[in-house]
Structure formats: structure tokens, C-alpha cells
Motif scaffolding. Sequence first.
Motif, PDB file in Angstrom:
ATOM      1  N   GLU A  46      47.304  33.844  40.150  1.00  0.00           N
ATOM      2  CA  GLU A  46      46.144  34.653  39.786  1.00  0.00           C
ATOM      3  C   GLU A  46      45.895  35.761  40.802  1.00  0.00           C
ATOM      4  OE1 GLU A  46      43.209  31.990  37.065  1.00  0.00           O
ATOM      5  OE2 GLU A  46      42.922  31.773  39.224  1.00  0.00           O
ATOM      6  N   ASP A  47      45.264  36.827  40.325  1.00  0.00           N
ATOM      7  CA  ASP A  47      44.780  37.899  41.189  1.00  0.00           C
ATOM      8  C   ASP A  47      43.287  37.677  41.406  1.00  0.00           C
ATOM      9  OD1 ASP A  47      47.265  39.024  41.254  1.00  0.00           O
ATOM     10  OD2 ASP A  47      46.837  40.563  39.756  1.00  0.00           O
ATOM     11  N   ALA A  63      44.228  33.051  49.135  1.00  0.00           N
ATOM     12  CA  ALA A  63      45.620  33.499  49.049  1.00  0.00           C
ATOM     13  C   ALA A  63      46.583  32.324  49.030  1.00  0.00           C
ATOM     14  CB  ALA A  63      45.937  34.431  50.215  1.00  0.00           C
ATOM     15  N   GLY A  69      50.143  34.921  43.631  1.00  0.00           N
ATOM     16  CA  GLY A  69      49.156  35.908  43.217  1.00  0.00           C
ATOM     17  C   GLY A  69      48.672  36.747  44.383  1.00  0.00           C
ATOM     18  N   ARG A  70      47.830  37.726  44.060  1.00  0.00           N
ATOM     19  CA  ARG A  70      47.338  38.658  45.072  1.00  0.00           C
ATOM     20  C   ARG A  70      45.835  38.456  45.289  1.00  0.00           C
ATOM     21  NH1 ARG A  70      49.313  44.199  42.495  1.00  0.00           N
ATOM     22  NH2 ARG A  70      48.595  43.074  40.634  1.00  0.00           N
ATOM     23  N   VAL A  71      45.392  38.631  46.538  1.00  0.00           N
ATOM     24  CA  VAL A  71      43.982  38.493  46.879  1.00  0.00           C
ATOM     25  C   VAL A  71      43.535  39.709  47.674  1.00  0.00           C
ATOM     26  CG1 VAL A  71      42.228  37.079  48.019  1.00  0.00           C
ATOM     27  CG2 VAL A  71      44.180  35.977  46.907  1.00  0.00           C
ATOM     28  N   THR A  72      42.377  40.234  47.306  1.00  0.00           N
ATOM     29  CA  THR A  72      41.753  41.335  48.025  1.00  0.00           C
ATOM     30  C   THR A  72      40.378  40.891  48.493  1.00  0.00           C
ATOM     31  OG1 THR A  72      42.886  42.983  46.661  1.00  0.00           O
ATOM     32  CG2 THR A  72      40.923  43.712  47.857  1.00  0.00           C
ATOM     33  N   GLN A 107      42.887  47.234  40.317  1.00  0.00           N
ATOM     34  CA  GLN A 107      43.528  46.323  39.389  1.00  0.00           C
ATOM     35  C   GLN A 107      42.442  45.456  38.773  1.00  0.00           C
ATOM     36  OE1 GLN A 107      45.376  44.369  43.017  1.00  0.00           O
ATOM     37  NE2 GLN A 107      45.311  42.615  41.664  1.00  0.00           N
ATOM     38  N   TYR A 109      41.171  41.566  37.787  1.00  0.00           N
ATOM     39  CA  TYR A 109      41.297  40.274  38.449  1.00  0.00           C
ATOM     40  C   TYR A 109      41.080  39.132  37.466  1.00  0.00           C
ATOM     41  CZ  TYR A 109      40.971  43.138  42.623  1.00  0.00           C
ATOM     42  OH  TYR A 109      41.213  44.089  43.581  1.00  0.00           O
ATOM     43  N   ASP A 110      41.762  38.034  37.739  1.00  0.00           N
ATOM     44  CA  ASP A 110      41.524  36.799  36.992  1.00  0.00           C
ATOM     45  C   ASP A 110      40.239  36.128  37.456  1.00  0.00           C
ATOM     46  OD1 ASP A 110      44.234  36.427  35.526  1.00  0.00           O
ATOM     47  OD2 ASP A 110      44.807  36.798  37.623  1.00  0.00           O
ATOM     48  N   LYS A 136      39.794  40.889  34.244  1.00  0.00           N
ATOM     49  CA  LYS A 136      40.608  40.903  33.039  1.00  0.00           C
ATOM     50  C   LYS A 136      39.796  40.308  31.886  1.00  0.00           C
ATOM     51  CE  LYS A 136      44.966  40.168  35.530  1.00  0.00           C
ATOM     52  NZ  LYS A 136      46.091  39.219  35.765  1.00  0.00           N
TER      53      LYS A 136
END
Length: 269
Positions: A46-47, A63, A69-72, A107, A109-110, A136
Amino acid sequence: MSNEEQAAFWNGPVGVRWAARGDRSDYRLANIHRALMDFAAPKAGEDVLDIGCGCGASTLELAEAVKPGRVTGVDISAPMLETARAQDGADAVSFVLADASTYAFLQTYDLIFSRFGVMFFADPVTAFAHIREGLKPGGRLAFCAWCAQEENEWIVRPTEAAGFALPPVEPQAPGQFAFADGARVQDILKRAGFREVLFDKREIDVMLGDTIAEAADETLNSGALLRLTAMLDDAARDAIRVRLVDLMSGHGSHNGISLPGRCWFFHAR
């Protein structure tokens, strides 16, 4: 306090102090954080966006949970983000200095996650409507926020033991207890376009220290008591420390010293 004033506040001496004590904040909230992670249920691949990421511990744990997946992590405090970027593993995530209520999402995100990071918006309906745009279709929002100040024994009991009254809180004003009314927050989220809005009150121990002495010192030198005792001389503060030691002596376990905290967990899509 406006969003601009919040940014100035968290980039001034308060932000510097929080950056220096980020590990203590993470320790204090460890039980709540574990429960919130279970509640948010981040999944592999998941993002995720972590709002109010502070010194980055929550972002790094997310993370690990969502690899690959990506984390911000996003926060308005430059001092805290400087600490976050220095953490081991920080190169695996992105940290962004921004106001989440206006952040230009790069982007979708989930999951959008926040541990006590979303109670500070001047216009929460507009802020959450913007945050919803970062999800999303079918994506989810999960966050926690404090219940009323007087429901949080980890704040009330040390303050009373020290001989002070709780400092007044302006109802619904942006700040630590802005979301004390769970039904009001549910309405905010619905007005912002979220659906399936659920909220649940949790009582979870807030960790104050590994030992009685550490818990007394940490409580005296943080939060409400730090502000209330700032102008007292050493003798007066030492007398308060003795009373705090007496209080803490009745709240130990093999995990350390703690007092109950109460917060809301919110989930929406």
C-alpha cells in the motif's frame, strides 16, 4: 489559531523542543500507537500518507508494514522533520515540509494515517475535503485524537497533585483537544465527503517513565506542568516533584509508570 500561526508555532521554540524530545513523545504514546496501527491495518504494497509525522517514528513503522509500498510523512515543523530525516531507515521514505490541508498530492494513497496530527486545522471541513482528494477510490482514513482534557488522567492527576487547576481549553478551537467531541468530528468528516465514518473511544495507558523518578521528572518538565511551573523557583519545583513521586508510586507495573489516557479512533472511506 490560523494555519499560518500553527506553522509559526511549530517552527519556533516549541518545534525545536519537540524535535529534541521526539523519542520521549514516542515512548509516551507507544501503547496508543500500537493500537492505532492495528486499527489502521496497513497492508503490504500500500501507499500511505502519514499526516503530522513529527520526528518520523510512525512513518518508519508504516514503511516496514507496507513494504514494498511507499510512505510519505508530512509535517509543518522543519525542526521535527530534520530529526526525522536523520533517523535510521529514513532513506526508505519521503518526508515533506507542508501543511496537509493544502499539500499538493503527488500520488493517491490507499491509507491516510495520523497519530494526533489533524486537530489543528482552522477550517477542518475544508482541510479534510482536501485530504480526501489524496485517497484512491475506496481508500481509507485512520487517525486518533484526544478526548476531552478532563477525561485524560495522565494530564489531570499530575496537575492536581502539583496543586494546580487544569488550564482552560477553548472548545473546538484548533489544538490538542479540538476533536474532543467524537460526534462533531464524525459530522466534519461526512461534510468533507467521507463515507462509512466510524469512531470509537479507547482508554489506553500513557507511559510516563520507566521508573517513578523518571516519570515524575518527565511529567514536571513537559506539557501543562512545564508551562504552569515555568516561573517557580527550584525549591517550589522540588516540592512539586515530591508530590509527583508520591502519585507515581501507585501506578507502576513491569512495563513502567503509566496513567490512563482516553482518545478517539476514527475510520472513514
